[in-house]
Design a protein around this motif. Structure first.
Motif, PDB file in Angstrom:
ATOM      1  N   ARG A  29      -8.321   6.607  -1.361  1.00 37.63           N
ATOM      2  CA  ARG A  29      -8.849   7.543  -0.380  1.00 37.63           C
ATOM      3  C   ARG A  29      -9.916   6.830   0.737  1.00 37.63           C
ATOM      4  NH1 ARG A  29     -14.053   8.929  -1.003  1.00 37.63           N
ATOM      5  NH2 ARG A  29     -14.412   7.385  -2.907  1.00 37.63           N
ATOM      6  N   GLN A  30     -10.657   5.961   0.384  1.00 35.77           N
ATOM      7  CA  GLN A  30     -11.311   5.076   1.483  1.00 35.77           C
ATOM      8  C   GLN A  30     -10.359   4.640   2.625  1.00 35.77           C
ATOM      9  OE1 GLN A  30     -12.949   1.948  -1.069  1.00 35.77           O
ATOM     10  NE2 GLN A  30     -15.096   2.849  -0.754  1.00 35.77           N
ATOM     11  N   ILE A  31      -9.374   4.125   2.293  1.00 34.45           N
ATOM     12  CA  ILE A  31      -8.363   3.770   3.490  1.00 34.45           C
ATOM     13  C   ILE A  31      -7.862   4.735   4.383  1.00 34.45           C
ATOM     14  CG2 ILE A  31      -6.100   2.673   4.005  1.00 34.45           C
ATOM     15  CD1 ILE A  31      -6.534   0.839   1.737  1.00 34.45           C
ATOM     16  N   ARG A  32      -7.665   6.098   3.762  1.00 28.52           N
ATOM     17  CA  ARG A  32      -7.336   7.211   4.524  1.00 28.52           C
ATOM     18  C   ARG A  32      -8.604   7.541   5.312  1.00 28.52           C
ATOM     19  NH1 ARG A  32      -4.994   8.847  -0.518  1.00 28.52           N
ATOM     20  NH2 ARG A  32      -2.586   8.565  -0.484  1.00 28.52           N
ATOM     21  N   ALA A  33      -9.746   7.439   4.862  1.00 31.99           N
ATOM     22  CA  ALA A  33     -10.942   8.235   5.608  1.00 31.99           C
ATOM     23  C   ALA A  33     -11.295   7.020   6.864  1.00 31.99           C
ATOM     24  CB  ALA A  33     -11.930   8.122   4.568  1.00 31.99           C
ATOM     25  N   VAL A  34     -11.263   5.649   6.431  1.00 33.59           N
ATOM     26  CA  VAL A  34     -11.496   4.717   7.613  1.00 33.59           C
ATOM     27  C   VAL A  34     -10.461   4.907   8.669  1.00 33.59           C
ATOM     28  CG1 VAL A  34     -11.396   2.380   7.868  1.00 33.59           C
ATOM     29  CG2 VAL A  34     -12.585   3.174   6.033  1.00 33.59           C
TER      30      VAL A  34
ATOM     31  N   LEU B  65       0.731  -1.187   0.083  1.00 35.65           N
ATOM     32  CA  LEU B  65       0.050   0.151   0.123  1.00 35.65           C
ATOM     33  C   LEU B  65       0.875   1.344   0.023  1.00 35.65           C
ATOM     34  CD1 LEU B  65      -2.911  -0.891   2.441  1.00 35.65           C
ATOM     35  CD2 LEU B  65      -2.949  -0.408  -0.185  1.00 35.65           C
ATOM     36  N   GLY B  66       2.134   1.196   0.625  1.00 36.20           N
ATOM     37  CA  GLY B  66       2.832   2.322   0.816  1.00 36.20           C
ATOM     38  C   GLY B  66       3.336   2.808  -0.532  1.00 36.20           C
ATOM     39  N   PRO B  67       4.092   1.710  -1.262  1.00 34.02           N
ATOM     40  CA  PRO B  67       4.559   2.022  -2.577  1.00 34.02           C
ATOM     41  C   PRO B  67       3.453   2.528  -3.454  1.00 34.02           C
ATOM     42  CG  PRO B  67       5.522   0.132  -1.431  1.00 34.02           C
ATOM     43  CD  PRO B  67       4.483   0.451  -0.567  1.00 34.02           C
ATOM     44  N   LEU B  68       2.435   1.843  -3.495  1.00 34.26           N
ATOM     45  CA  LEU B  68       1.387   2.525  -4.493  1.00 34.26           C
ATOM     46  C   LEU B  68       0.795   3.684  -4.096  1.00 34.26           C
ATOM     47  CD1 LEU B  68      -0.900  -0.910  -4.656  1.00 34.26           C
ATOM     48  CD2 LEU B  68       0.465   0.040  -6.270  1.00 34.26           C
ATOM     49  N   ALA B  69       0.766   4.088  -2.930  1.00 33.11           N
ATOM     50  CA  ALA B  69       0.413   5.499  -2.352  1.00 33.11           C
ATOM     51  C   ALA B  69       1.729   6.584  -3.081  1.00 33.11           C
ATOM     52  CB  ALA B  69       0.306   5.804  -0.848  1.00 33.11           C
ATOM     53  N   ALA B  70       2.641   6.131  -3.043  1.00 33.77           N
ATOM     54  CA  ALA B  70       3.900   7.000  -3.383  1.00 33.77           C
ATOM     55  C   ALA B  70       3.775   6.836  -5.092  1.00 33.77           C
ATOM     56  CB  ALA B  70       5.119   6.335  -3.064  1.00 33.77           C
ATOM     57  N   ASP B  71       3.368   5.777  -5.688  1.00 26.80           N
ATOM     58  CA  ASP B  71       3.255   5.834  -7.124  1.00 26.80           C
ATOM     59  C   ASP B  71       2.070   5.074  -7.504  1.00 26.80           C
ATOM     60  OD1 ASP B  71       3.856   5.754  -9.762  1.00 26.80           O
ATOM     61  OD2 ASP B  71       5.736   4.446  -9.786  1.00 26.80           O
ATOM     62  N   PRO B  72       0.882   5.864  -7.595  1.00 26.73           N
ATOM     63  CA  PRO B  72      -0.270   5.338  -7.859  1.00 26.73           C
ATOM     64  C   PRO B  72      -0.520   5.286  -9.421  1.00 26.73           C
ATOM     65  CG  PRO B  72      -0.560   7.421  -7.292  1.00 26.73           C
ATOM     66  CD  PRO B  72       0.761   7.228  -7.033  1.00 26.73           C
TER      67      PRO B  72
ATOM     68  N   PRO C  35       1.561   6.674   8.334  1.00 25.05           N
ATOM     69  CA  PRO C  35       2.676   7.286   7.880  1.00 25.05           C
ATOM     70  C   PRO C  35       3.208   7.058   6.311  1.00 25.05           C
ATOM     71  CG  PRO C  35       3.096   6.207   9.943  1.00 25.05           C
ATOM     72  CD  PRO C  35       1.651   5.901   9.232  1.00 25.05           C
ATOM     73  N   ALA C  36       2.778   5.896   5.817  1.00 24.51           N
ATOM     74  CA  ALA C  36       3.052   5.891   4.479  1.00 24.51           C
ATOM     75  C   ALA C  36       1.985   6.250   3.358  1.00 24.51           C
ATOM     76  CB  ALA C  36       3.235   4.025   4.240  1.00 24.51           C
ATOM     77  N   LEU C  37       0.839   6.465   3.926  1.00 28.10           N
ATOM     78  CA  LEU C  37      -0.183   6.822   3.100  1.00 28.10           C
ATOM     79  C   LEU C  37      -0.398   8.487   3.040  1.00 28.10           C
ATOM     80  CD1 LEU C  37      -2.780   4.275   4.094  1.00 28.10           C
ATOM     81  CD2 LEU C  37      -1.331   4.328   2.065  1.00 28.10           C
TER      82      LEU C  37
END
Length: 868
Positions: A639-644, A144-151, A563-565
């Motif tokens: 977006r949903q994970i950050r909200a949750v 999830l962290g790498p994907l948030a950095a490079d979506p 922290p990664a998101l």
């Protein structure tokens, strides 16, 4: 004799002597009615106006609607996505797009989405589900962290490459990426084949495909209604579809949009009614023309009858608007009622005129003689039928009360035009003299003689048939569910059928307004203890339970993931050349990792490698489509994970105002909603559910209560009107006929044919419903008219009635109505077809009674009957 001084006879003779005057007056009256109709036409399609607002259940319903105006006139946009992410994104985009069209909609809201549910929706789930979800998120943290950095697709390939490096070092295995490899292969192969491609990160993280509930979202829309149109919400529905098209919310993008709810259900009802209009109308006209021709065997007589009927419809429409002020969904049924009953008067006079032409070659003399012969019975039949219709006026069924008013006036119009305009037209058209001494059925003489000889046996058979039919009456069903009358093929019905299959989303719920949240909680517990209630919902249901334990789980996941998101600046999308290089490198790494192995993970890796190589060799458009297939749902997921992970404590005071407004009235009362157990579309189940809830909360309202109460009100209105009309007709006959036995003779066949009709419905399990019950006034009117014709002729000393022109007129009048309106049976609309079916059954029995029972009933002479 009475017929020689019949006022109707004199009117017919006057009209035949002055045809141009009568024709011009008829045309002037019709033109005036047409102009009035054009200038004052008004029609309401609001079904809520069909039943009186003075009934207690209607008062409660109106008060409830007033407390929650945002729940009236709703269009429910049901959005099904190929994935959970697509459904969520589509609902959010559609709601935002509709909110910008303020002129078309009064309100747009999402009952299952928005900031509150995005942030706290997880907390509303059971503790075990919250734990499973947070644990799955923690397990997904490494990618999830790498994907948030490079979506981007480059970031997805990077995650796969990282795992493959672990496989090469022995720290991981291909089994770890097998599910992702399979899902990515499905999507990329679809892109290469030119098919829509859908990928779900949520399914990948959750370890399985979400169910239909997770892939379905709703948008509630209140359109601006136009009740002067046959489809008041059609403009709003089209605006929703237009917005969806402009946003690309279609099956090609993984979105299925269906509209249901009160507004589309009502609008599509009219569309489905009109679907077979050409077929049904064509069948009606052909049957009408064919039977009329067989009845009178003269094109000029047929033309005169049709012109009289058409102008009568125009005049009745104008009078109806003048008297009622508007038409409603039921009162427009005056059209078939007018044709079915009004044309009978014209057939009676025409057939008698044809019979009289054998003795009076001049058409004027024949018409005058016909008027003297049938005028009294026509007037009495019209008065009786009109009285029967007017009996609906005091009932609480406003739709039928207005129908009774308009149809009653129409009967008067039909009689007046039938004895004035029809004779005038016939004189002007100059049909040739037929020279038929008796325009009847001489071939039926043996049948009539047999019926007379075996009179007692026939009457005993009729009595037994009546007794057997009466025994079947308790088995006659009334289907109070209006959904059963709608075409199951239209979109709104298919959508609501899907919702009804979900016990948590069925519209067949019951609500109550209570003075305080505390009172609502007490009653909620009482209702949930009932076997008929599956669960209850109040405003407090949106305040999560076990918040401390759930928030602890969320906090632990947030500590590892946020922290990664958050605070990450995503990399820009790659250039196409870089993407081609990454696709080739990742494909090569997959093949190296899978070399020499034949298990499922290795097969999945080689399959993905092939898909990546295909993308590398494909056009830039194909690679862009592949990137979109994985990055769009990724953006939704992140977006949903950050909200949750930002969820916090929820109290009643912190609930969104829009959500609170759905459960709290402006005066402070709160709403309690109960859901049924069992089949929410079963009538018996809904009755039990309604009775159980109302025993605890008598003031409750809802669809199960209202449709049953409406059905009960309709049945009660018809029973009340039936009693009133029977009394009115009986009193009228008593005043005119002045002999109890003659009144009984006139009413007995009506009773018998009615019993036989209802018994047939019971035996064939054909329920009465809101649609076909409208046919009963027509059937009653025809039965009363036919019986009056025979009794009056019998009293006048006419013999061998079965062979007479009267029987010919009655038979063809019944056939005209039966075949013309039996064409409704051809409709694909269940309600319309049921009306045609009931008409055919009843008129079939009416013919049986006419040809078999009535001749035996009138076998004795009037003098003998009077002496008896």
């Amino acid at each position: 004799m009475a017929t020689q001084t019949s006022p109707i006879g004199r009117v017919v003779a006057f009209s035949a002597a002055r045809p141009w005057v009568v024709l011009l007056l008829g045309l002037a009256l019709s033109l005036a009615a047409l102009l009035y109709t054009a200038r004052h036409f008004a029609m309401t399609t609001d079904t809520a106006e069909l039943i009186s607002t003075d009934l207690e259940w209607r008062k409660r319903e109106i008060a409830y609607d007033a407390a929650f105006p945002q729940q009236e006139d709703l269009i429910v946009a049901v959005i099904d996505g190929a994935t959970a992410e697509i459904a969520e994104s589509a609902a959010a985009r559609l709601a935002a797009g509709l909110a910008e069209r303020r002129g078309a909609f009064r309100s747009v809201r999402r009952p299952d989405g928005g900031p509150f549910f995005d942030r706290n929706g997880l907390l509303l789930l059971p503790l075990g589900t919250v734990q499973e979800t947070t644990e799955a998120l923690v397990r997904a943290q490494p990618f999830l962290g790498p994907l948030a950095a490079d979506p981007s697709l480059r970031g997805v390939l990077g995650v796969i490459s990282t795992v493959l490096e672990g496989v090469a070092r022995g720290d991981a295995s291909l089994r770890d990426i097998a599910p992702a490899a399979g899902a990515l292969s499905d999507a990329f192969e679809a892109v290469l084949a030119g098919r829509p491609a859908f990928f779900s990160w949520r399914a990948l993280i959750g370890g399985g495909q979400p169910g239909p509930r997770e892939m379905r979202r709703f948008v509630l829309v209140q359109p601006v209604m136009d009740y002067s149109a046959l489809q008041p919400g059609a403009a709003g529905s089209e605006a929703i579809r237009e917005t969806a098209r402009s946003l690309g919310l279609d099956p090609a993008h993984g979105v299925t949009l269906r509209l249901t709810g009160p507004v589309p259900l009502a609008d599509e009802e009219f569309a489905s009614l009109a679907q077979d209009a050409e077929l049904v109308t064509g069948a009606m006209l052909l049957a009408l023309l064919g039977i009329l021709w067989l009845a009178v065997r003269s094109a000029r007589f047929v033309a005169a009858i049709l012109i009289t009927t058409l102008l009568g419809l125009v005049v009745t429409a104008g009078l109806g608007l003048l008297a009622a002020g508007r038409f409603n969904l039921i009162s427009v049924a005056f059209i078939p009622l007018f044709v079915g009953l009004g044309i009978d008067f014209s057939i009676q006079l025409s057939v008698r005129c044809l019979a009289e032409q054998g003795r009076h070659p001049d058409i004027r003399d024949a018409l005058a003689a016909a008027g003297r012969g049938v005028g009294r019975s026509l007037a009495l039949a019209a008065a009786a039928i009109a009285a029967g219709f007017f009996a609906f006026l005091p009932t609480s069924y406003v739709g039928v009360a207005e129908l009774g008013l308009i149809a009653g006036l129409g009967i008067v119009v039909a009689l007046l035009l039938g004895v004035t305009l029809l004779p005038a037209l016939l004189v002007l058209m100059r049909p040739p003299a037929g020279g038929r001494a008796e325009f009847g059925y001489p071939a039926l003489a043996p049948v009539e003689h047999a019926l007379h000889r075996h009179r007692r046996a026939v009457l005993w058979i009729a009595a037994l048939a009546a007794a057997g039919s009466a025994a079947l009456l308790p088995f006659v069903r009334f289907d109070f569910n209006p959904l059963h009358l709608r075409s199951p093929e239209v979109e709104s019905m298919r959508a609501i059928a899907d919702l009804m299959a979900d016990p948590d989303r069925t519209p067949n719920t019951i609500s109550a307004l209570l003075p305080s949240p505390e009172r609502a909680d007490v009653l909620a517990r009482r209702l949930e203890a009932l076997p008929e209630v599956s669960r209850t919902v109040t405003l407090d249901s949106f305040v999560p339970g076990q918040q401390e334990e759930k928030l602890a789980l969320v906090a632990d996941a947030a500590m590892l993931l946020l922290p990664a998101l958050e605070g990450v600046q995503p990399l820009p999308p790659p250039e196409d050349a870089e993407l081609v290089q990454r696709l080739g490198a990742t494909a090569a790494a997959l093949r190296r990792a899978a070399s020499g192995a034949g298990d499922e993970p290795a097969t999945a890796a080689r399959r993905l490698a092939g898909a990546l190589e295909g993308l590398a060799a494909a056009s830039p458009d194909r690679r862009a489509a592949a990137a979109e297939a994985v990055t769009d749902p990724l953006a939704t997921l992140l977006r949903q994970i950050r909200a949750v992970l930002s969820a916090g404590p929820v109290t009643r005071a912190e609930l969104p105002a829009e959500l609170a407004a759905d459960w709290t009235a402006r005066d402070g009362r709160v709403r309690l909603e109960a859901f049924p157990t069992g089949d929410p579309n079963d009538n018996a189940n809904l009755r039990r559910f309604s009775a159980a809830v109302q025993a605890v909360v008598p003031e409750a309202v809802g669809v199960p209560i209202s449709i049953q109460a409406a059905g009960d009100s309709v049945v009660e209105a018809f029973i009340q009107a039936g009693i009133l009309s029977a009394l009115a007709v009986t009193l009228l006959l008593a005043l005119v006929l002045r002999r109890v036995r003659d009144v009984v003779l006139a009413m007995m066949p009506v009773l018998l044919s009615g019993l036989l009709t209802l018994a047939t419905c019971a035996a064939l399990d054909l329920p009465l419903n809101f649609a076909n019950i409208i046919a009963l006034p027509l059937l009653f009117g025809i039965g009363v008219a036919f019986n009056i014709y025979f009794v009056v002729a019998w009293r006048a000393g006419e013999h061998d009635l079965l062979q007479s022109s009267l029987t010919r007129a009655v038979v063809f009048s019944a056939l005209t109505t039966a075949t013309a309106f039996g064409a409704l049976w051809l409709s694909s609309h269940p309600g319309t077809a049921s009306m045609g079916r009931l008409l055919m059954i009843s008129l079939g029995w009416e013919l049986v009674v006419t040809l078999l029972f009535r001749p035996a009933l009138l076998a004795t002479s009037p003098e003998d009957a009077a002496g008896a």
